[in-house]
Write an enzyme that holds these catalytic residues in place. Sequence first.
Site, PDB file in Angstrom:
ATOM      1  CB  ALA A 214      -2.017   5.590   0.532  1.00  0.00           C
TER       2      ALA A 214
ATOM      3  CD  GLU B  89       6.343  -4.874   3.962  1.00  0.00           C
ATOM      4  OE1 GLU B  89       6.387  -3.746   4.517  1.00  0.00           O
ATOM      5  OE2 GLU B  89       7.107  -5.802   4.238  1.00  0.00           O
TER       6      GLU B  89
ATOM      7  CG  HIS C 230      -8.379   0.124  -1.556  1.00  0.00           C
ATOM      8  ND1 HIS C 230      -7.624  -0.300  -2.621  1.00  0.00           N
ATOM      9  CD2 HIS C 230      -9.115   1.164  -2.008  1.00  0.00           C
ATOM     10  CE1 HIS C 230      -7.896   0.459  -3.680  1.00  0.00           C
ATOM     11  NE2 HIS C 230      -8.784   1.357  -3.326  1.00  0.00           N
TER      12      HIS C 230
ATOM     13  CB  ALA D 226      -0.911  -0.008   1.222  1.00  0.00           C
TER      14      ALA D 226
END
Length: 201
Positions: free
Chosen positions: A41, A70, A59, A39
């Site tokens: 973001a 991760e 998500h 991920a």
Amino acid sequence: MKTLVLGGARSGKSEWAEHLVTPPDSAASPDDVHVTYVATARPWGSTFDADFALRIERHRARRPSWWHTEDSRDLVDVLTESSDQAAARQTTILVDDLGTWLTHELAEVGMWDAEFGSDDWNKGLCAIGARRDRLITALRRVPADGPNLVVVSPEVGMGIVPSYPSGGVFRDELGRLNADVASVCDRVVLVVAGCALDLRS
């Protein structure tokens, strides 16, 4: 195999990539499929804004509980480690997505605050180019017999021309990044309205 999944906002690209990793009708489990979800973001300051936090929760809710996530390490570090470990050959890595990775990298080099055309702006562009090259090198070094790699990225080249410099640099840099990533992937897919079109396979 390395696969790049492109698509616009709300195109279904993430869901399509997730189903590619673990088809909904499969009997996959932690015993026979090892999935690492990267991920990309990163929060502004210590928290995400409410809308972004909700998107992240959606998500998370879609992902099987046994996937390893991760979300605190740099994407390049994760890819480099996967190339070096023999055990990674049994792993599938899903990266979602390059747009949020680039957003963080642009912030790191000061592009959001730099004045267009200034020395800081030009230095930021050089720094982003170096970071893009570093990512491409890491992707290229993932061996053919290594982990199955699926990378999700927004396709922003079909929308409105941004009227402000930061929007323009994001569009331009993401376009360059997508093209470079596509050049090292075995398969490139464009998802539109939940339907996938193979651009290269």
